[in-house]
Design a protein around this motif. Structure first.
Motif, PDB file in Angstrom:
ATOM      1  N   ARG A 135       0.830  -1.211   0.000  1.00  0.00           N
ATOM      2  CA  ARG A 135       0.000   0.000   0.000  1.00  0.00           C
ATOM      3  C   ARG A 135       0.862   1.257   0.000  1.00  0.00           C
ATOM      4  NH1 ARG A 135      -5.127   1.194   4.030  1.00  0.00           N
ATOM      5  NH2 ARG A 135      -5.606   3.286   3.266  1.00  0.00           N
ATOM      6  N   ALA A 136       1.963   1.234   0.734  1.00  0.00           N
ATOM      7  CA  ALA A 136       2.850   2.403   0.769  1.00  0.00           C
ATOM      8  C   ALA A 136       3.459   2.667  -0.608  1.00  0.00           C
ATOM      9  CB  ALA A 136       3.945   2.183   1.808  1.00  0.00           C
ATOM     10  N   LEU A 137       3.843   1.609  -1.322  1.00  0.00           N
ATOM     11  CA  LEU A 137       4.404   1.775  -2.664  1.00  0.00           C
ATOM     12  C   LEU A 137       3.376   2.362  -3.620  1.00  0.00           C
ATOM     13  CD1 LEU A 137       6.368  -1.590  -2.911  1.00  0.00           C
ATOM     14  CD2 LEU A 137       7.383   0.700  -2.795  1.00  0.00           C
ATOM     15  N   ASN A 138       2.146   1.884  -3.536  1.00  0.00           N
ATOM     16  CA  ASN A 138       1.100   2.410  -4.411  1.00  0.00           C
ATOM     17  C   ASN A 138       0.754   3.849  -4.055  1.00  0.00           C
ATOM     18  OD1 ASN A 138       0.718   0.154  -6.088  1.00  0.00           O
ATOM     19  ND2 ASN A 138      -0.570  -0.843  -4.557  1.00  0.00           N
ATOM     20  N   ASP A 139       0.707   4.155  -2.759  1.00  0.00           N
ATOM     21  CA  ASP A 139       0.394   5.521  -2.347  1.00  0.00           C
ATOM     22  C   ASP A 139       1.470   6.506  -2.801  1.00  0.00           C
ATOM     23  OD1 ASP A 139      -1.902   4.626  -1.185  1.00  0.00           O
ATOM     24  OD2 ASP A 139      -1.116   4.620   0.871  1.00  0.00           O
ATOM     25  N   ALA A 140       2.723   6.029  -2.819  1.00  0.00           N
ATOM     26  CA  ALA A 140       3.834   6.893  -3.223  1.00  0.00           C
ATOM     27  C   ALA A 140       3.980   6.981  -4.736  1.00  0.00           C
ATOM     28  CB  ALA A 140       5.139   6.394  -2.602  1.00  0.00           C
ATOM     29  N   GLY A 141       3.212   6.199  -5.464  1.00  0.00           N
ATOM     30  CA  GLY A 141       3.285   6.236  -6.917  1.00  0.00           C
ATOM     31  C   GLY A 141       4.536   5.610  -7.489  1.00  0.00           C
ATOM     32  N   VAL A 142       5.158   4.674  -6.747  1.00  0.00           N
ATOM     33  CA  VAL A 142       6.358   3.998  -7.248  1.00  0.00           C
ATOM     34  C   VAL A 142       5.955   3.031  -8.355  1.00  0.00           C
ATOM     35  CG1 VAL A 142       8.286   2.489  -6.654  1.00  0.00           C
ATOM     36  CG2 VAL A 142       7.476   4.211  -5.017  1.00  0.00           C
ATOM     37  N   PRO A 143       6.552   3.110  -9.543  1.00  0.00           N
ATOM     38  CA  PRO A 143       6.185   2.186 -10.623  1.00  0.00           C
ATOM     39  C   PRO A 143       6.458   0.731 -10.232  1.00  0.00           C
ATOM     40  CG  PRO A 143       7.470   4.026 -11.470  1.00  0.00           C
ATOM     41  CD  PRO A 143       7.560   4.096  -9.978  1.00  0.00           C
ATOM     42  N   CYS A 144       5.504  -0.119 -10.515  1.00  0.00           N
ATOM     43  CA  CYS A 144       5.681  -1.544 -10.232  1.00  0.00           C
ATOM     44  C   CYS A 144       6.659  -2.141 -11.251  1.00  0.00           C
ATOM     45  CB  CYS A 144       4.335  -2.260 -10.271  1.00  0.00           C
ATOM     46  SG  CYS A 144       3.555  -2.249 -11.890  1.00  0.00           S
TER      47      CYS A 144
END
Length: 504
Positions: free
Chosen positions: A255-264
């Protein structure tokens, strides 16, 4: 009138001209497959395994030349079926060109009379000849092969033995090659830490490692590769391990990665991930990265080997297909020395794996969910997931929401129902499902679930019949079967009236 004289046989073999036997022999020769002025029309079949490591043009020319030499003076090749990039282990029905040839067998106007093959190993593998020969014989289509010097006699013992031996030899060649390649790859990983291909793990990129160690490949211009940290994604991997070691679970990290907009990974490297959507991080992606030992700098091979499994166990003639399955750690091959820069130390990686231990004194190992997968949500139709609520098994539906994503404000409230609320009503549901037959002695016995064994038998029956229980959180009812089935009211424990609540 005297009896007619018996026909005089020449050499006790051939009949005198004009006899019925001589006429029958001539007719059989005319129908033996020679058409179009006494010339057989052949369909040529060939195959080459790969386009990258074999030259289809050269391979086809060689096989076709062998076939032409075999039929010279007997007939001519009028049709061609040549498979490119298809393994010999695939049955004929699963190779495009051989399947097209088989599809024409039943057509009397197919335009050819016989099949010629330039090399046995290009056409058959294992027992494939034994499965195809009866089909050729059924449609009266002769098969010509160099290994028998011409036409294959379906009933000749020496031809049958030759085909069996060639099939075993073809299978042995594949097996030996597979063992040799796997042994070499294991040694290259263990002793050299060599990068053996595939997509680089997220956090790494490929770097040139000089000429290929194989001199022949190096002469062709091939280069070796190694892994090096990607300046854009390597810090993300290090951060993920740091979060894991700090006690955060994969859902929170996701969730933190998605909230920060880090590309998967698929968005960061779309060229190597065309089969992925690149929409965002998922729990499975994060868990896979945190469990990948290659981030320690060691090269690891055979974590997800390819295995051959039957396409359809009910029809073994369809052959096998290759699937990848996760291997147990004892089957991994780990390089003796570091092969590339590490993104996490070996000690921290091991510690991160230990954080996956179950929380609490009991943990999931002793938790049992008798109705797992049997209950669906009356609101959205999804199957309820198992959860532990107030020390007892329960089931919930979050309507597509997971802790790795931001909740939708318009999403319905979570649905909860405890297992002990449903179990007492299984017998009543079974009787309602049986309808009028519910009055017989057998179904009356179902109404008395007096022990765990009876309850387990009822649950097994529901699973065997594919019956789904639907829980309606608004009416607090459970029904078995379709929407028209009668429902049973589930009693609600007064100590747990808040059976629905939002996830924080």
């Amino acid at each position: 009138m005297g009896m007619p004289a018996a026909p005089v046989l020449v050499g006790a073999q051939r009949p005198v001209p004009g006899t019925l036997a001589q006429w029958a022999e001539g007719l059989s020769r005319s129908r033996a497959g020679r058409r179009g002025g006494g010339v057989l029309r052949f369909a040529f079949y060939g195959r080459v395994s790969t386009e990258d490591w074999q030259d289809p043009v050269t391979s086809r020319a060689r096989q076709l030349q062998q076939a032409l030499m075999l039929v010279t003076g007997v007939g001519m090749i009028v049709a061609e079926f040549f498979d490119i990039g298809e393994s010999r282990t695939l049955p004929w029905a699963r190779r495009p060109q051989s399947a097209a040839l088989v599809a024409q067998l039943a057509d009397p106007d197919r335009g050819w009379d016989a099949i010629v093959i330039g090399e046995y190993e290009r056409a058959f593998y294992g027992n494939q000849y034994a499965s195809m020969a009866p089909l050729f014989e059924h449609y009266a289509v002769p098969l010509w092969m160099p290994e028998v010097g011409g036409r294959v006699d379906w009933h000749a013992e020496d031809h049958e033995e030759t085909m069996v031996a060639l099939g075993l030899s073809s299978k042995r060649e594949i097996t030996r090659t597979r063992v040799r390649v796997r042994t070499a790859m294991a040694a290259q990983t263990l002793e050299q830490g060599r990068y053996l291909g595939g997509r680089p793990p997220y956090g790494y990129r490929l770097a040139d490692a000089g000429p290929h160690p194989n001199k022949a490949h190096a002469a062709w211009g091939r280069r070796a590769h190694r892994l090096e940290p990607d300046p854009m994604t390597a810090p993300v991997v290090s951060w993920m391990f740091a979060q894991r070691l700090a006690g955060h679970f994969a859902a929170r990290i996701t969730r933190a990665l998605n909230d920060a907009g880090v590309p998967c990974p698929s968005a960061a490297d779309p060229g190597r991930n065309p089969h992925r959507t690149g929409s965002g991080w998922t729990l499975r992606t994060v868990a896979a990265i945190l469990a990948n030992p290659r981030y320690t700098g060691r090269q690891v091979w055979n974590r997800q080997p390819s295995q051959a499994v039957l396409v359809d166990p009910a029809d073994t003639g369809l052959g096998h297909k290759q699937v990848q399955r996760w291997n147990l750690p004892q089957g991994w091959v780990i390089s003796r020395h570091p092969a590339h820069a590490a993104l996490v130390s070996e000690a921290d990686f091991s510690a991160a794996q230990e954080t996956t231990a179950p929380r609490g004194p009991a943990g999931p190992a002793v938790r049992r969910y008798l109705l797992a997968g049997l209950i669906a949500c009356g609101r959205c139709g999804r199957r309820l997931e198992s959860c532990w609520s107030y020390g007892r098994p329960a089931y919930r539906c979050r309507h597509g929401y997971s802790s790795a994503t931001v909740p939708d404000s318009a999403r319905p409230k979570n649905t909860y129902v405890r297992e002990d609320q449903v179990l007492p009503h299984l017998a009543a549901l079974a009787i309602l499902l049986a309808g009028d037959a519910g009055q017989d002695a057998g179904n009356r016995a179902l109404a008395q679930l007096t022990g765990p064994a009876c309850t387990a038998a009822m649950i097994d029956r529901l699973r065997a019949e594919g019956t789904v229980l639907t829980y309606d959180p608004d009416e607090k009812t459970v029904r078995a079967g379709d929407h028209d089935a009668p429902a049973v009211v589930v009693a609600e424990n007064r100590h747990h009236r808040a059976s629905e609540r939002r996830t924080p």
